[in-house]
Design a protein around this motif. Sequence first.
Motif, PDB file in Angstrom:
ATOM      1  N   UNK A 150       0.371  -0.801  -0.092  1.00  0.00           N
ATOM      2  CA  UNK A 150      -0.556   0.194   0.489  1.00  0.00           C
ATOM      3  C   UNK A 150       1.031   1.771   0.069  1.00  0.00           C
ATOM      4  N   UNK A 151       2.192   1.104   0.926  1.00  0.00           N
ATOM      5  CA  UNK A 151       2.851   2.695   1.032  1.00  0.00           C
ATOM      6  C   UNK A 151       3.902   2.641  -0.125  1.00  0.00           C
ATOM      7  N   UNK A 152       4.649   1.503  -0.755  1.00  0.00           N
ATOM      8  CA  UNK A 152       4.981   1.938  -1.946  1.00  0.00           C
ATOM      9  C   UNK A 152       4.614   1.854  -3.234  1.00  0.00           C
ATOM     10  N   UNK A 153       3.200   1.101  -3.785  1.00  0.00           N
ATOM     11  CA  UNK A 153       2.462   1.047  -4.714  1.00  0.00           C
ATOM     12  C   UNK A 153       3.182  -0.086  -5.633  1.00  0.00           C
ATOM     13  N   UNK A 154       3.918  -0.824  -5.207  1.00  0.00           N
ATOM     14  CA  UNK A 154       4.578  -2.153  -5.631  1.00  0.00           C
ATOM     15  C   UNK A 154       3.674  -3.512  -5.791  1.00  0.00           C
ATOM     16  N   UNK A 155       4.629  -4.205  -6.722  1.00  0.00           N
ATOM     17  CA  UNK A 155       3.601  -5.957  -6.499  1.00  0.00           C
ATOM     18  C   UNK A 155       3.759  -6.664  -5.417  1.00  0.00           C
ATOM     19  N   UNK A 156       3.195  -7.319  -4.898  1.00  0.00           N
ATOM     20  CA  UNK A 156       3.428  -7.958  -3.742  1.00  0.00           C
ATOM     21  C   UNK A 156       4.689  -8.644  -3.420  1.00  0.00           C
TER      22      UNK A 156
END
Length: 178
Positions: A150-156
């Motif tokens: 959520x904080x970095x907007x990267x994939x899981x």
Amino acid sequence: MSIEEIPQGSDVNVIPKNEKKARELIKKLNLKQIKGISRVTFKQRGNLIYAIDQPDVYRSAAGTYVVFGEAKVDDMNQRIAEAQQQQAQQEALQKAAADAKSTSDDKSPESITADLEKASIQDNKKDEEEDEGEIDESGLDPKDIEIVVEQTQVSRAKAVKALKAHDGDMVNAIMDLQ
């Protein structure tokens, strides 16, 4: 001769009865006809324009004008929008022509920027393809993973990889991904 009997394409000017009366009264008022005027426009609030093409214009000695002709509404907002659309199309055509002329040896800043953008897009696609595999989340809290995503907007997968690299430390994982 009635209006129905006039052949199509002939240059005949049919003047309504009221206009004929008005013209006779103008002659009695000693108004002078002004020749050579091809268009008269009247502007109203909101860029609304009334235009009379090929008018008959008369002027009094006091400086007032009388205009005869068919008034048509001319919406300036619509004209402006059409002009902007045409300009955008011309710019797009010019840009396409310039792109077609440019070669791979072009060293202009625009071409270099475009090449870098293409390369970064390809790198992102490769990273996404790598991340699509199975994710080993053992030893990590699922809530921590969600917070990092959520904080970095990267994939899981990237979030899990960063958390494992920092031994489950969310702050360092987030800092590393940004």
